[in-house]
Design a protein around this motif. Structure first.
Motif, PDB file in Angstrom:
ATOM      1  N   ASN B 155       0.816 -28.634  -0.297  1.00  0.00           N
ATOM      2  CA  ASN B 155       0.488 -30.199  -0.606  1.00  0.00           C
ATOM      3  C   ASN B 155      -0.137 -30.331  -1.918  1.00  0.00           C
ATOM      4  O   ASN B 155      -0.703 -29.428  -2.526  1.00  0.00           O
ATOM      5  CB  ASN B 155      -0.288 -30.814   0.581  1.00  0.00           C
ATOM      6  N   ARG B 156      -0.243 -31.653  -2.167  1.00  0.00           N
ATOM      7  CA  ARG B 156      -0.866 -32.095  -3.708  1.00  0.00           C
ATOM      8  C   ARG B 156      -2.407 -31.454  -4.028  1.00  0.00           C
ATOM      9  O   ARG B 156      -2.690 -31.309  -5.090  1.00  0.00           O
ATOM     10  CB  ARG B 156      -0.663 -33.332  -4.094  1.00  0.00           C
ATOM     11  N   ALA B 157      -3.192 -31.582  -2.765  1.00  0.00           N
ATOM     12  CA  ALA B 157      -4.594 -31.069  -2.924  1.00  0.00           C
ATOM     13  C   ALA B 157      -4.274 -29.552  -3.525  1.00  0.00           C
ATOM     14  O   ALA B 157      -5.250 -29.033  -4.441  1.00  0.00           O
ATOM     15  CB  ALA B 157      -5.295 -31.227  -1.668  1.00  0.00           C
ATOM     16  N   GLU B 158      -3.600 -28.713  -2.706  1.00  0.00           N
ATOM     17  CA  GLU B 158      -3.584 -27.357  -3.301  1.00  0.00           C
ATOM     18  C   GLU B 158      -3.000 -27.397  -4.231  1.00  0.00           C
ATOM     19  O   GLU B 158      -3.365 -26.225  -5.042  1.00  0.00           O
ATOM     20  CB  GLU B 158      -2.571 -26.562  -2.076  1.00  0.00           C
ATOM     21  N   ARG B 160      -3.236 -29.145  -6.955  1.00  0.00           N
ATOM     22  CA  ARG B 160      -4.302 -29.299  -8.089  1.00  0.00           C
ATOM     23  C   ARG B 160      -5.255 -28.043  -8.155  1.00  0.00           C
ATOM     24  O   ARG B 160      -5.522 -27.804  -9.268  1.00  0.00           O
ATOM     25  CB  ARG B 160      -5.089 -30.635  -7.559  1.00  0.00           C
ATOM     26  N   GLU B 161      -5.684 -27.446  -7.359  1.00  0.00           N
ATOM     27  CA  GLU B 161      -6.504 -26.113  -7.216  1.00  0.00           C
ATOM     28  C   GLU B 161      -5.609 -25.286  -7.793  1.00  0.00           C
ATOM     29  O   GLU B 161      -6.299 -24.707  -8.841  1.00  0.00           O
ATOM     30  CB  GLU B 161      -6.557 -25.613  -5.776  1.00  0.00           C
ATOM     31  N   ILE B 162      -4.407 -25.043  -7.686  1.00  0.00           N
ATOM     32  CA  ILE B 162      -3.693 -24.152  -8.519  1.00  0.00           C
ATOM     33  C   ILE B 162      -3.777 -24.412  -9.944  1.00  0.00           C
ATOM     34  O   ILE B 162      -4.097 -23.605 -10.738  1.00  0.00           O
ATOM     35  CB  ILE B 162      -2.326 -24.039  -7.660  1.00  0.00           C
ATOM     36  N   PHE B 163      -3.267 -25.742 -10.318  1.00  0.00           N
ATOM     37  CA  PHE B 163      -3.446 -25.895 -11.621  1.00  0.00           C
ATOM     38  C   PHE B 163      -4.866 -25.584 -12.313  1.00  0.00           C
ATOM     39  O   PHE B 163      -4.700 -25.378 -13.529  1.00  0.00           O
ATOM     40  CB  PHE B 163      -2.980 -27.298 -12.034  1.00  0.00           C
ATOM     41  N   ARG B 164      -5.507 -26.064 -11.801  1.00  0.00           N
ATOM     42  CA  ARG B 164      -7.055 -26.273 -12.379  1.00  0.00           C
ATOM     43  C   ARG B 164      -7.442 -24.754 -12.668  1.00  0.00           C
ATOM     44  O   ARG B 164      -8.069 -24.471 -13.681  1.00  0.00           O
ATOM     45  CB  ARG B 164      -7.985 -26.868 -11.298  1.00  0.00           C
ATOM     46  N   ASP B 165      -7.126 -23.884 -11.499  1.00  0.00           N
ATOM     47  CA  ASP B 165      -7.508 -22.400 -11.474  1.00  0.00           C
ATOM     48  C   ASP B 165      -6.811 -21.550 -12.610  1.00  0.00           C
ATOM     49  O   ASP B 165      -7.079 -20.618 -12.991  1.00  0.00           O
ATOM     50  CB  ASP B 165      -7.626 -21.759 -10.396  1.00  0.00           C
TER      51      ASP B 165
END
Ligand code: SF4
Lengths: 246, 486
Positions: B155-158, B160-165
């Motif tokens: 989902n999009r929260a996940e 965002r985490e992936i992009f950020r990290d």
């Protein structure tokens, strides 16, 4: 009309009430019912699990048992579909089995087909004063293409209150040996189906296949949902004098 | 790799995954239904698609040669790869020859099938996925779980985490305060990828179709990233399965209608790119086509199973499948998940090992996949056909014994009657929860009560009696009449 009943192994052994209801219903409508006793099982479980040779033997038995019948009634959508859809794949083209199947298969019917298409009735004079949801079952829906036949029969039942089932076209997750081989997925599918069924608020979930009903009913019971399952035949056989037990 | 039931166990227990999958598949199902419902000639189109593919597969040798001639005439080069290792060697060699160590990729099942990225990495070449969902999968060191939407399980929260990290490690980092708004996520990916496209000189692609007459490759996509890969680099290497051929552009027309409506539920996909050899001064100046067999010839030899090669990878069968909906793609342990994976993977890789042997059983045979398939692949038929192969192999002794026993009981009505009487007699002894394999049933479902009397025994006692017996009908049955007409 003289109708040969192929009761199916599951109904014979676990749901004899369905067979008795069919007999009662057809006799009430003025037809003869015969039960050729050499019948056993259509071989669906063997075929679907990959045991073709065993299925073949049972197909031979089936066509020999019913060769003379004008019409064969299988009060189980998946068994009717097995004969009509899969038997033609079992015999080598041109073989004895292949020829016998192509002769017999078009005369094999599910209950709703027999009533609507062959006997030409949609009002069978039934009385069933309960709320009912209908589950179409995959084989009834996609292989036999029963369409609205079961609904037409149900709508003419006196006293009935039909409820709409959400996600009706989705598989209940029984799938024969699938229920054991992939128990977790099967249970997850069954749980969703049972939830949708219970959400209708109906007293009874109805279908044309007791195998699916066994799976959904077993789940409903474990969930203590308070909903019963009944084969279409039992609802159609039900009258004011002889009501089906709910 | 675990077998399907084992892998499915954890998936069915993961409620976040189940929720993501359910939402995604149901949304796209509804969209597909709408797009397909608009055409009143859908069933004819579907039949035409199946027929074109069948005809092409029957004369595949002819069309492959025609394709090779056309590609060569247009200035491209054709390479033949019998298996994954050969294909990887060819591509690695081609990239090395350019002197580059980076390649951009447009999403391709074929390169995933041969594990090209891993092979390139071993040769010191980094492959950058440019499809948005594929990028998410790559950044999170994950595996795709859907043909069309490889990150369907996220989902999009996940995301965002992936992009950020992870983005920084692969190139342009994600903006500092990235939100999980889809537009912000898309923008971050755009910036990240744009820099990659501008810099990279070699691209690797697959193709949805290869037109034999003109030597043209065709890719359908939604984002335009694929088109960037196909037009910006100097060298383009397309790895294409030999079953992707269509004879002519008029055949292609049928699939350009079938594919978008079945896969994304759109009348037409946003980007359809076609490329034919090389054009001086425009687009890649070097074009290589790697034609991949990797088991496909064997599939072609199987008269029942070969219909799987008609597949145009639309993923409609995944989206409708009740099993896929509850397990996601990873449980299938193969590049091709869902119903098509359950028949294609065991055909391409054989059923000798447990994970592949379990795939043909990963279906309740509900038939929904066959109903939606735009090229009418009878997936249930092939599943049963493969089950036969598995059941005919070694092992499965308990199951064989059970099936044999059931076959014996059903082999005579007397035996069946006796078994029913035995079951009835023991009915009060049947426990609510069963041990052994039957526990799989009773863990979540009650077993029905065994009735006092079977139907056939009732019939003998009462049913038949209500009616005059027919003349000449012999009473009684018997195994000596096995197969007789009562
Ligand atoms: S099998 Fe049919 S429905 Fe499934 S991906 Fe292939 S073409 Fe689409």
């Amino acid at each position: 009309m003289r109708i040969a009943l192929f009761v199916t192994c599951v109904n014979d052994t676990l749901y004899p009430g369905t067979g008795r209801a069919v007999v009662r219903l057809l006799r009430r409508l003025g037809h003869d019912v015969v039960f050729p006793e050499s019948q056993t099982c259509c071989g669906q479980m063997h075929y679907n699990t990959g045991y073709r040779r065993e299925a073949q033997k049972l197909a031979v038995r089936f066509v020999e048992t019913f060769a003379d019948a004008d019409a064969v009634l299988a009060p189980s959508g998946s068994c009717a579909a097995m004969v009509r859809d899969n038997y033609p794949r079992l015999g080598e083209p041109g073989s004895r089995l292949d020829r016998a199947v192509s002769e017999l298969a078009p005369r094999v019917y599910d209950l709703s087909e027999l009533l609507v298409d062959v006997l030409g009735v949609t009002d069978v004079g039934a009385y069933f004063p309960h709320t009912v949801a209908y589950h179409p079952t995959c084989h009834g829906l996609r292989l036999l293409k029963l369409g609205d036949r079961p609904y037409r029969l149900l709508r003419n039942v006196a006293g009935i209150d039909l409820r709409e089932l959400e996600g009706a076209a989705e598989c209940c997750g029984f799938g024969g040996t699938f229920a054991v081989k992939n128990a977790d997925v099967s249970a997850a599918m069954g749980a969703d189906k049972a939830r949708n069924a219970a959400a209708t608020g109906a007293e009874v979930l109805c279908a044309v296949d007791n195998s699916c009903l066994m799976h959904i009913g077993g789940t409903l019971e474990r969930q203590r949902a308070g909903m019963k399952t009944l084969h279409l035949a039992e609802i159609l056989a039900s009258t004011e004098q002889e009501p089906a037990r709910v | 790799m675990p077998s399907f039931p084992e892998a499915a166990k954890s998936a069915t227990g993961d409620s976040q995954l189940r929720h993501n999958l359910r939402k995604a598949t149901h949304t796209i199902r509804a969209k597909r239904d709408g797009a397909v419902g608009e055409l009143d000639d859908w069933s004819q189109l579907r039949a035409a698609g199946a027929a074109i593919k069948d005809r092409t597969l029957r004369h595949l040798d002819t069309y492959l040669e025609r394709l090779e001639d056309a590609v060569t005439a247009a200035g491209g080069r054709v390479h033949w790869a019998a298996d994954a290792a050969e294909a990887n060697d060819i591509v690695t060699g081609l990239v090395r020859a350019t002197g580059e160590s980076d390649v951009v990729k447009v999403k391709s099942m074929a390169t995933q099938e041969i594990e090209l990225n891993e092979a390139l990495a071993q040769a010191g070449i980094t492959a950058y996925e440019t499809d948005l969902a594929e990028l998410i999968v790559q950044l999170s060191d994950d595996l795709p779980s859907h043909i069309l939407v490889p990150a369907i399980h996220r989902n999009r929260a996940e995301i965002r985490e992936i992009f950020r990290d992870q983005m920084a490690a692969w190139g342009v980092p994600a903006p500092e305060r990235l939100s999980d708004d889809p537009r912000a996520l898309a923008e971050a990916a755009r910036v990240h990828l744009r820099e990659r496209f501008m810099r990279t000189k070699v691209a690797v692609s697959g193709a949805n179709f290869a037109v034999a007459d003109s030597g043209t490759m065709v890719v359908l996509e939604s984002e335009g990233n694929g088109r960037m890969c196909l037009t910006l680099p100097q060298t383009l290497i397309s790895v294409v399965g030999i079953e992707k051929i269509v004879p002519s552009w008029s055949d292609l027309e049928v699939f350009l209608q079938l594919l978008p409506r079945s896969s994304t539920g759109e009348r037409m996909n946003p980007y359809t790119s076609t490329w034919t050899g090389v054009t001086p001064g425009d687009g890649p100046q070097e074009f290589h086509l790697v034609l991949l067999d990797n088991g496909r010839s064997d599939v072609l030899a199987d008269t029942v199973g070969r219909q799987a090669l008609r597949c145009i990878r639309c993923s409609a069968c995944l989206n409708i499948c009740p099993v896929y909906e509850r397990t996601g793609g990873h449980a299938y342990g193969s590049v091709y998940p869902g119903p098509i994976g359950a028949i294609l993977t065991p055909q391409l890789q054989g059923t000798a090992s447990e994970p592949e042997a379990s795939l043909p059983y990963a279906s309740s045979l509900c038939g929904a996949c066959y109903e939606v398939c735009p090229v009418a692949i009878d997936i249930p038929e092939v599943l049963v056909h493969l089950r036969e192969e598995v059941a005919g192999g070694s092992g499965h002794t308990a199951e064989k014994a059970a099936m044999g026993a059931a076959g014996w009981v059903f082999g005579g009505e007397r035996r069946l009657g006796a078994a029913q009487r035995a079951a009835s007699a023991a009915r009060s002894l049947v426990p609510r929860r069963m041990p052994g394999p039957a526990s799989a049933w009773t863990d979540t479902r009650d077993i029905p009560d065994i009735p006092e009397e079977s139907f056939r025994s009732w019939w003998r006692r009462e049913g038949a009696a209500e009616e005059a017996p027919e003349p000449g009908r012999a009473p009684g049955d018997g195994d000596e009449q096995e197969g007789g007409r009562r």
